[in-house]
Every structure is written in C-alpha cells, then in structure tokens.
Scaffold this active site. Structure first.
Site, PDB file in Angstrom:
ATOM      1  N   GLN A  76     -30.162 -23.780 -29.925  1.00 30.80           N
ATOM      2  CA  GLN A  76     -29.872 -24.541 -30.884  1.00 30.80           C
ATOM      3  C   GLN A  76     -30.726 -24.987 -31.894  1.00 30.80           C
ATOM      4  O   GLN A  76     -31.711 -25.579 -31.590  1.00 30.80           O
ATOM      5  CB  GLN A  76     -29.074 -25.624 -30.270  1.00 30.80           C
ATOM      6  CG  GLN A  76     -28.050 -26.583 -31.223  1.00 30.80           C
ATOM      7  CD  GLN A  76     -26.995 -25.895 -31.945  1.00 30.80           C
ATOM      8  OE1 GLN A  76     -26.146 -25.126 -31.400  1.00 30.80           O
ATOM      9  NE2 GLN A  76     -26.837 -26.166 -33.188  1.00 30.80           N
ATOM     10  N   ASP A  81     -25.710 -14.547 -31.720  1.00 32.94           N
ATOM     11  CA  ASP A  81     -25.761 -15.361 -32.827  1.00 32.94           C
ATOM     12  C   ASP A  81     -25.898 -14.318 -33.987  1.00 32.94           C
ATOM     13  O   ASP A  81     -25.543 -14.758 -35.136  1.00 32.94           O
ATOM     14  CB  ASP A  81     -26.771 -16.493 -33.126  1.00 32.94           C
ATOM     15  CG  ASP A  81     -26.471 -17.761 -33.166  1.00 32.94           C
ATOM     16  OD1 ASP A  81     -25.319 -18.156 -33.422  1.00 32.94           O
ATOM     17  OD2 ASP A  81     -27.375 -18.769 -33.104  1.00 32.94           O
ATOM     18  N   LYS A  95     -19.626 -25.482 -27.722  1.00 31.84           N
ATOM     19  CA  LYS A  95     -19.944 -24.215 -27.257  1.00 31.84           C
ATOM     20  C   LYS A  95     -19.630 -24.133 -25.707  1.00 31.84           C
ATOM     21  O   LYS A  95     -19.195 -23.023 -25.260  1.00 31.84           O
ATOM     22  CB  LYS A  95     -21.205 -23.818 -27.510  1.00 31.84           C
ATOM     23  CG  LYS A  95     -21.438 -23.476 -28.948  1.00 31.84           C
ATOM     24  CD  LYS A  95     -22.837 -23.496 -29.616  1.00 31.84           C
ATOM     25  CE  LYS A  95     -22.976 -23.460 -31.071  1.00 31.84           C
ATOM     26  NZ  LYS A  95     -24.187 -23.284 -31.875  1.00 31.84           N
TER      27      LYS A  95
END
Ligand code: NAP
Length: 302
Positions: A98, A121, A54
C-alpha cells in the site's frame, strides 16, 4: 434524452459474483485457494481504509489473505526482505504494497522487487511492458484502467473503430487506459488520442470522442458542450470540493465531484459514470480479478 447511468457499484457486484463462482470452482476442482498479501507500512488513515476494504473483499471471495502491518520506521532492507518472503511463498499469488511509503524507503525499489508474476496491481515495469506488447503477453492490467474498460464493454459500447479520447497521461490511469484501448482485440481496437496540459484545443479533441475518458483531477474540467451527443463518458476524477454532514452517521464526510459537469453532461451523453459510484468501486474488484488470474496461472488452470 437523459444518459444511461453506468453504475460501477452494480457492475463491481456482478463481477464479484462471477469471481466467487470461479473461486469456489477452483477450490473444489483443483484445491487451489487464491492468496493475497497486503503490506501496510505505518498508520495513514486513508491507507488503512483502502487496505481494510481490500482485505474485506478478499475474505468475501474466500481468498487466503494476509494483512501484514509494519511500523512506519521500518528499514528499506527489511521491507525488501518481506517482499522477497512473499515472492517465495507458494500460497501467495498477489502482493500489494500500500502506498505511500515512509520517506526512508524508496517506493520504486520496493515495487520493483515484487515478482512480476505476483504483481496484481500491474505497475511493475515488466507488466507495463507486457501491456505495451499486448496479446498473450499481458498478465495483469492495472486495476483502475481495467475497471474502466469493463465499464465501457458492459455498458454495451462498441470499442472497435471508436474514437477514444483520454484526458490525462498519468502512469496509473491515462497512459495504461490509452494502451489498453488501442490493443488489437475484443473490448479495444479503438483509435486513441491522449490529451494533457500541453494539448492545444482540448475542447476540439473531446468533441470527437465516441468514448471520452477523463482522468485529470480537475473538478468540472469537461464542459457539457465538449461532449459529442450520445458519447460514453467515463469520469475517473475524484475531487474533494467540500464537506457535508452524513445523514447516516451525522459525521462530516467529503463532498466528491468528478472532472465532468455530471448534471449537464448527462443530458447530452449516451451513457455516463457518476462520481462517486462510477469507476471507484471497480478498482478493488479488478484487484481481486487479477489475484484469481494469478492463482490460476501459478496452478496452470485454464
Ligand atoms: P495525475 O497523476 O495528477 O494526472 C493528471 C493528468 O491530467 C496529467 O496527465 C495532467 O497533464 C492532466 N491534466 C490536468 N489538468 C489538465 C487540464 N486542465 N487540461 C488537460 N489535462 C490536464 O492524476 P491521476 O492519478 O491520473 O488521477 C486523475 C484523477 O482520477 C484524480 O482525480 C484521481 O483522484 C482520480 N483517480 C480515481 C481512481 C479511482 O476511482 N479508483 C483511481 C486513480 C485516480 P500533464 O501530464 O500535462 O500534467
């Protein structure tokens, strides 16, 4: 005739090129740099590799990016404080925590603490609700389902009026992609059926699908005879079925298989995604797309 292979690797590269241009333009015209923070707690090897990918993608696109590593024994209150710090940071437009988080931390509490307007997200209940309502309400689509929709549209499939069958009803793939495809509008407007372990006659439903999206996590679940000739098949499943020696590095690497019997299915489907190289590469790209969108929304750029 053999199906068209929908390469997520190629589509993702194309979207990243488009995003790079958008970012360069935002910087030049408006002085706005998209900012993404990735919070990694502990040292889970899989999480490290996701976070690294990422950060790499965000660097390549010219984002302002922070990788904020925290020890595995961090207290929940300290993690919540950290999220709050980034909620208030005007240089940050996207916050990604995460998963998984260590046992002492309530994952839900932490994810729900993220400002919904920085939730790139797309899993915050506010964004889930916005997706249900649809239209202008939608800010961030969850990344894997958004990637699935892009693959279908860019493969040239008509979604309006199409029978879409989704195998699986998880909160991260099945439910959101079903919701996305039933919205009124471009790239959607489909008639959607969602099937799961409680469904009778799975095969009958799959056979009706013009667009079949499979996210069950069961290798080879969908048999070739369940596929309507010419259908678009999106295989989301990523299943480790063994190990092999990498030709490049000589190291042992996992053998990955999808939920669809690819070799046989490609002789019936009109188009199909491979595993790996299908949906997988799209997820991080859509995260980047959400971050650019967030930066634009915060800066009120059209
Ligand atoms: P999940 O949370 O385990 O959900 C699986 C869903 O499939 C459940 O709704 C389950 O039904 C249904 N299901 C399982 N076996 C079935 C069967 N035999 N018949 C009918 N339905 C069945 O999985 P997930 O998180 O959605 O992930 C699904 C797959 O996609 C996994 O292989 C995962 O690794 C992969 N994935 C890939 C990406 C990516 O490429 N970027 C991202 C996310 C997930 P019930 O609800 O009835 O239990």
């Amino acid at each position: 005739m053999s199906a068209k292979i929908i390469s997520g690797t190629e589509v993702a590269a194309q979207i990243r090129e488009e995003l790079k241009k958008e970012v360069d333009e935002m910087k030049a015209k408006n002085g706005v740099v998209p900012g993404l923070v990735t919070i990694l707690v502990g040292a889970n090897p899989a999480s490290i590799s996701y976070v690294t990918a990422k950060i790499k993608a965000s660097h390549e696109l010219g984002f302002y990016s922070i990788q904020d590593d925290q020890p595995s024994d961090i207290a929940e209150a300290d993690l919540l404080k950290l999220v709050d710090k980034y909620n208030k940071d005007p240089k940050i437009h996207g916050i990604l925590v995460q998963l998984p988080l260590p046992k002492q931390v309530d994952e839900k509490k932490v994810l729900n603490a993220i400002d919904p307007d920085k939730d790139v997200d797309g899993f915050h209940p506010v964004n889930v609700g916005r997706l249900m309502i649809g239209g202008d309400e939608v800010k961030f689509l969850p990344c894997t389902p958004a990637g699935i929709q892009e693959l279908i549209v860019r493969a040239g499939f008509e979604t309006s009026g199409a029978e879409v069958v989704v195998v699986g009803r998880s909160n991260i793939v099945g439910k959101p992609i079903a919701n996305i495809m039933l919205q009124k509008g471009k790239g959607a407007n489909s008639t959607v059926t969602v099937v799961h372990t409680g469904t009778k006659n799975l095969e009958t439903h799959c056979k009706r699908a013009d667009i079949l999206i499979v996210a069950a996590g069961v290798p080879g679940l969908v048999k070739p005879e369940w596929i309507k000739p010419g259908a678009c098949v999106i295989d989301v499943g990523v299943n480790r079925v063994g190990e092999k020696k990498s030709e490049k590095t000589g190291k042992m690497i996992p053998i990955l298989k999808g939920d669809v019997d690819f070799e046989a299915a490609k002789e019936i489907a009109g188009a199909i995604t491979p595993v790996p190289g299908g949906v997988g590469p799209m997820t991080i790209t859509m995260l980047m797309k959400n971050t650019v969108k967030s930066a634009k929304l915060h800066a009120r750029i059209q």
